[in-house]
Design an enzyme around this catalytic site. Structure first.
Site, short mmCIF file in Angstrom:
data_model
loop_
_atom_site.label_atom_id
_atom_site.label_comp_id
_atom_site.label_asym_id
_atom_site.label_seq_id
_atom_site.Cartn_x
_atom_site.Cartn_y
_atom_site.Cartn_z
N ALA A 64 -73.87 -4.24 -23.02
CA ALA A 64 -73.17 -4.97 -24.08
C ALA A 64 -73.71 -4.61 -25.46
O ALA A 64 -73.73 -5.43 -26.37
CB ALA A 64 -73.31 -6.48 -23.85
N HIS A 100 -43.26 -45.04 -34.47
CA HIS A 100 -42.69 -44.15 -35.47
C HIS A 100 -43.50 -44.14 -36.76
O HIS A 100 -43.98 -45.16 -37.22
CB HIS A 100 -41.25 -44.57 -35.87
N TYR A 123 -49.76 -43.86 -39.41
CA TYR A 123 -51.09 -43.24 -39.40
C TYR A 123 -52.12 -44.28 -39.00
O TYR A 123 -52.25 -45.33 -39.65
CB TYR A 123 -51.45 -42.67 -40.77
#
Length: 460
Positions: free
Chosen positions: A9, A362, A365
């Site tokens: 690697a 709906h 927040y």
């Protein structure tokens, strides 16, 4: 039988055109190095040694304490890279797997079969090979008339006959550990690349009449070494197909599997239905009977059984059973939802707990809040949790009713069974069983509208 592993690697990966070391580019959510290391664990190595070089600290951080590390300062070929592991493995009895860190499609099953083949045939070296329709660019496996491997020849060093051979070297090997490091002392840079080829040890073993074998992969895709973004995309496609097929075999239904992106560590229970264009990332768990509709994006989250997620984004959240979310909802980190919660259209929840059977249908927040059970949160409700410097908590008790367009200014507590009138701005504690109205009184002036310029009576 003691097994060891050397993972190569150290390379930069120039053709990737990236500041990121090649082995750290991701395939299905894990770095290529992690994919390789997970497959290597199938042989239960006593010690794994990772050869690092370019931006070594970044590479080291991925495997951390899972591997020993050695540093290759100059990239002088695969043979030179393996030489770097001598300080860790020289003189040990056992079998050593050598594998490149840019082969993310290799499976643990294939590596286990390779080791078993090597041991059962009493080989000093065994090469993992594959049959390529177009072998250009690969090292070729050269066999004698008896089918024995006599050498590996690189593309640039191959003659016309050797270039026609279709059995290719995948770059993965198993060696007798002691003989590997003894043979490495004999290789040179006398080749077209001017490098130390690991493959040159095969000719050394053959010259000593030691047994060299080859184990042919069943699936050519496993041999893919990723050197550029085109190959990276190919690896991603193959890995994505593997992942979806695994889940389908385990009882998951995909309506359009070609459009779904699911990362390697995602867990999905049986009887889940996944529509098209769904993305599942990180350590996500989807409970049985859940439906994920088109466009859903979930990362590092737990979704309880029997939930329905409709075209929504969920990040680092925990959802209990029977939850419905969406469409177009956003659950941000730190959100927990109790059983049978409903989070509806254009609702955003962040860092909050929502109790069971609560509904926010709906345009809402909810941030930094503790919301009880069986609460109704009306449309347009906002928890005002930030004053420009600090965030504050809102607590809403069980069975409360939050009227539409309520503004809840934190820190604030609304008691059990309380009701806030629609359109209210609430900034003080609301006791349990109370009704609170926090809005201006309506004033009606009859006939006053006729004085306004836009009234129809003024256009005559």
């Amino acid at each position: 039988m003691t097994n060891y592993a050397i993972i190569l690697a150290a390379g930069k990966g120039t053709r990737m055109t990236s500041d990121l070391p090649k082995v750290l580019h991701k395939v299905s959510g894990l770095t290529m190095l992690e994919h390789v290391f997970r497959s290597v664990k199938a042989i239960s190595p006593e010690k794994a040694v990772t050869v690092i070089g370019h931006k070594s600290e970044k590479v080291r951080a991925v495997l951390a304490d899972q591997s020993a590390f050695v540093h290759q300062t100059e990239q002088l070929g695969t043979g030179h890279a393996v030489m770097m592991a001598e300080t860790q493995l020289e003189g040990l009895e056992g079998h050593t797997l050598v594998i490149a860190g840019d082969t993310p499609l290799i499976t643990g099953e294939s590596l286990k079969s390779l080791i078993d083949f090597h041991v059962n045939h009493k080989n000093v070296a065994t090469i993992l090979t594959a049959t390529a329709q177009d072998p250009f660019g690969y090292g070729r496996i050269v066999r004698n008339k008896d089918g024995e491997v006599i050498k590996i020849v690189e593309q640039k060093d191959a003659n016309e006959y050797e270039q026609q051979l279709k059995e290719i070297n995948t770059g993965t090997y198993v060696f007798d550990n002691k003989r590997l490091f003894e043979a490495l002392k004999c290789i040179t840079t006398n080749n077209a690349q001017g490098e130390y080829y690991l493959t040159d040890v095969v000719a050394i073993f053959r010259a000593n009449k030691e047994k060299v074998g080859a184990y042919i992969l069943r699936d050519f895709n496993e041999s893919l070494g990723v050197n550029d973004r085109v190959a990276l995309a190919t690896a991603e496609t193959v890995m994505r197909q593997r992942i979806t097929q695994k889940h389908m075999v385990n009882g998951v239904t995909f309506q359009n599997p070609e459009t779904v992106y699911i990362e390697s560590d995602v867990e999905i229970a049986p009887d889940v239905l996944i529509e098209g264009n769904v993305t599942l990332k990180g350590r996500t768990h989807i409970g049985s009977g859940t439906v994920l509709t088109n466009g859903t994006y979930i990362v590092d989250s737990e979704i309880g059984q029997g939930s329905i997620i409709t075209n929504s984004m969920i990040e680092s959240s925990v959802l209990a059973a029977g939850v419905t979310v969406g469409p177009y909802a956003h659950l941000r980190p730190g959100t927990t939802l109790g059983r049978e919660v409903h989070i509806g259209n254009f609702v955003e929840v962040k860092g909050s707990h929502i109790g069971e059977k609560t509904k926010a249908g709906h345009l809402t927040y909810i941030g930094n809040a503790q919301v009880g059970s069986s609460v109704n949160v009306g449309a347009g409700t906002i928890t005002v949790n930030y004053d420009g410097q600090n965030k504050y908590e809102t607590v809403i008790g069980d069975h409360a009713f939050i009227g539409s367009n309520s503004t809840l200014i934190a820190p604030l507590e609304v008691g059990d069974n309380a009701l806030t009138a629609a359109g209210s701005t609430i900034s003080k504690t609301v006791p349990a069983d109370s009704i609170v109205i926090g809005r201006s009184r309506q004033v009606t002036k009859e006939g006053y509208a006729k004085r306004l310029a836009h009234h129809p009576s003024r256009s005559k």
